[in-house]
Design a protein around this motif. Sequence first.
Motif, PDB file in Angstrom:
ATOM      1  N   ILE A   9       0.839  -1.204   0.000  1.00 59.52           N
ATOM      2  CA  ILE A   9       0.000   0.000   0.000  1.00 59.52           C
ATOM      3  C   ILE A   9       0.870   1.250   0.000  1.00 59.52           C
ATOM      4  O   ILE A   9       0.640   2.196  -0.763  1.00 59.52           O
ATOM      5  CB  ILE A   9      -0.953  -0.006   1.218  1.00 59.52           C
ATOM      6  CG1 ILE A   9      -2.015  -1.083   1.035  1.00 59.52           C
ATOM      7  CG2 ILE A   9      -1.613   1.365   1.397  1.00 59.52           C
ATOM      8  CD1 ILE A   9      -2.907  -1.281   2.252  1.00 59.52           C
ATOM      9  N   SER A  12       2.823   1.677  -3.398  1.00 60.61           N
ATOM     10  CA  SER A  12       1.925   2.122  -4.450  1.00 60.61           C
ATOM     11  C   SER A  12       1.477   3.564  -4.249  1.00 60.61           C
ATOM     12  O   SER A  12       1.409   4.352  -5.196  1.00 60.61           O
ATOM     13  CB  SER A  12       0.704   1.201  -4.505  1.00 60.61           C
ATOM     14  OG  SER A  12      -0.234   1.640  -5.453  1.00 60.61           O
ATOM     15  N   SER A  13       1.188   3.926  -3.000  1.00 61.28           N
ATOM     16  CA  SER A  13       0.630   5.258  -2.727  1.00 61.28           C
ATOM     17  C   SER A  13       1.656   6.378  -2.848  1.00 61.28           C
ATOM     18  O   SER A  13       1.290   7.536  -3.051  1.00 61.28           O
ATOM     19  CB  SER A  13      -0.007   5.287  -1.331  1.00 61.28           C
ATOM     20  OG  SER A  13       0.946   5.028  -0.323  1.00 61.28           O
ATOM     21  N   GLY A  16       1.577   9.115  -5.434  1.00 56.73           N
ATOM     22  CA  GLY A  16       0.764  10.315  -5.269  1.00 56.73           C
ATOM     23  C   GLY A  16       1.604  11.579  -5.194  1.00 56.73           C
ATOM     24  O   GLY A  16       1.185  12.645  -5.671  1.00 56.73           O
ATOM     25  N   ARG A 123      -5.320   2.544   0.329  1.00 54.09           N
ATOM     26  CA  ARG A 123      -4.282   2.852  -0.654  1.00 54.09           C
ATOM     27  C   ARG A 123      -4.624   4.126  -1.417  1.00 54.09           C
ATOM     28  O   ARG A 123      -3.774   4.999  -1.610  1.00 54.09           O
ATOM     29  CB  ARG A 123      -4.121   1.667  -1.601  1.00 54.09           C
ATOM     30  CG  ARG A 123      -3.081   1.873  -2.697  1.00 54.09           C
ATOM     31  CD  ARG A 123      -3.739   2.283  -3.993  1.00 54.09           C
ATOM     32  NE  ARG A 123      -2.757   2.693  -4.991  1.00 54.09           N
ATOM     33  CZ  ARG A 123      -3.043   3.384  -6.071  1.00 54.09           C
ATOM     34  NH1 ARG A 123      -4.291   3.757  -6.315  1.00 54.09           N
ATOM     35  NH2 ARG A 123      -2.093   3.729  -6.913  1.00 54.09           N
ATOM     36  N   GLN A 124      -5.883   4.246  -1.845  1.00 54.81           N
ATOM     37  CA  GLN A 124      -6.309   5.420  -2.587  1.00 54.81           C
ATOM     38  C   GLN A 124      -6.216   6.681  -1.730  1.00 54.81           C
ATOM     39  O   GLN A 124      -5.761   7.731  -2.185  1.00 54.81           O
ATOM     40  CB  GLN A 124      -7.748   5.224  -3.085  1.00 54.81           C
ATOM     41  CG  GLN A 124      -8.356   6.422  -3.797  1.00 54.81           C
ATOM     42  CD  GLN A 124      -7.858   6.592  -5.216  1.00 54.81           C
ATOM     43  OE1 GLN A 124      -6.954   5.874  -5.651  1.00 54.81           O
ATOM     44  NE2 GLN A 124      -8.443   7.529  -5.933  1.00 54.81           N
ATOM     45  N   SER A 125      -6.653   6.584  -0.470  1.00 55.19           N
ATOM     46  CA  SER A 125      -6.622   7.746   0.422  1.00 55.19           C
ATOM     47  C   SER A 125      -5.188   8.199   0.683  1.00 55.19           C
ATOM     48  O   SER A 125      -4.890   9.397   0.667  1.00 55.19           O
ATOM     49  CB  SER A 125      -7.325   7.419   1.746  1.00 55.19           C
ATOM     50  OG  SER A 125      -8.706   7.224   1.543  1.00 55.19           O
ATOM     51  N   LEU A 126      -4.289   7.242   0.927  1.00 55.39           N
ATOM     52  CA  LEU A 126      -2.884   7.596   1.145  1.00 55.39           C
ATOM     53  C   LEU A 126      -2.261   8.201  -0.109  1.00 55.39           C
ATOM     54  O   LEU A 126      -1.490   9.164  -0.032  1.00 55.39           O
ATOM     55  CB  LEU A 126      -2.088   6.353   1.575  1.00 55.39           C
ATOM     56  CG  LEU A 126      -2.245   5.904   3.022  1.00 55.39           C
ATOM     57  CD1 LEU A 126      -1.466   4.614   3.259  1.00 55.39           C
ATOM     58  CD2 LEU A 126      -1.770   6.986   3.980  1.00 55.39           C
ATOM     59  N   THR A 127      -2.597   7.624  -1.261  1.00 52.81           N
ATOM     60  CA  THR A 127      -2.087   8.160  -2.527  1.00 52.81           C
ATOM     61  C   THR A 127      -2.468   9.625  -2.670  1.00 52.81           C
ATOM     62  O   THR A 127      -1.653  10.478  -3.050  1.00 52.81           O
ATOM     63  CB  THR A 127      -2.654   7.369  -3.722  1.00 52.81           C
ATOM     64  OG1 THR A 127      -2.246   6.007  -3.625  1.00 52.81           O
ATOM     65  CG2 THR A 127      -2.160   7.940  -5.040  1.00 52.81           C
ATOM     66  N   ALA A 229      -8.986  12.596  -0.843  1.00 51.70           N
ATOM     67  CA  ALA A 229      -8.414  11.570   0.043  1.00 51.70           C
ATOM     68  C   ALA A 229      -9.462  11.032   1.008  1.00 51.70           C
ATOM     69  O   ALA A 229      -9.584   9.818   1.213  1.00 51.70           O
ATOM     70  CB  ALA A 229      -7.237  12.158   0.820  1.00 51.70           C
TER      71      ALA A 229
END
Length: 361
Positions: A9, A12-13, A16, A123-127, A229
Amino acid sequence: MRKEEFLLILSSSLSGLIMGSNSIIISLYLLSLGLSALEIGELLSLGVLVGSFVSLILSFLGDLYGRKKFAIISRLISTVSFFFLFLGIPIAYIFSLTWGAGGLLFSLLAEKSSNLDKALGLRQSLTILFSVVGSLLPIFLEYRGILFLDVLINLVALSLLLPITEKFKGSKKLKIGSIKVVSKFSTEAIIGLGAGLVIPLMSLWFYLKFGVTGPEMSPVFALSELTLAFSSYGSVLLAERLGRVKTIVYTHSMAIVLLFLLPLSPDFLIASLIFVVRNVLMNMTSPVFESFLLRLIPEEERGRANGIVNFMESIPRAIGPSIGGYFFNEGNLILPFFITGFLYSFATILFFIWFKREEHL
């Protein structure tokens, strides 16, 4: 959360940080190197095209021989590309968009995660939180300084992949039994074409429309990412109530209305507000979409299936910046948004028709 799941995670993030800063500076950096708006659009198109081909190839190889090693190769290609871009070589940009590698990291995460929806949501929020930080970098660093930082970020992300142990060793088959399901995601091709027309050129549009500079745009892009986020993780909870398909369709529909209004904005403040809200509504369901896709695909086909979907979206997206750059170069700052709005509307209707019966997955 398991250690390897967290490392995936985080690795990948970290992209961002790169996305947040580069969404502002790339067009302006290329402009500073002497490229015209049309040439910038063409280079952005070429970057998406090359990146999508490389990612597709790596996703197939990952399904055949294991995904970790090809995710690492993807990061290495991107790292070298950013270094040459830092040196002032514009053509190097075309290899910088391979860090997604056709969903290899998502496939690895699906193997390691016990709750895929929440893992993808986190993962999306951290990105996006990292993207907020990236959006603020133009205030403190010059363009070349940010590009050198991109090199370092990619190296850190790569190092986080090294301790991962992969159970999946490869299927040794190229058959795609889920091709009928994958073909329905051709709606992403329509979305990609629309997005390519305006999204990569947004900082250029703000500059041409209102005369604002990179540092002036930076807080707007940061706010856009910050609100996204929190809403991204919230979309997972919303999908638990409404269902994945309805959540995607409802939020996209509201975003499309705002897209039509954006180019008609009378000043920078109103345009910024619409830009922020539209960005949230259009992109908050990314983890819901990824989870939906992965659940429809068998494990041994996830890498290449995800790669094909990304490829279908990327090829039309590669065409978009050239078209958008042409209109911007001609002084038409409205029509590309209207074309994008109609394409988004068509894709959203098709998505609902084709997947409404899959709502229970």
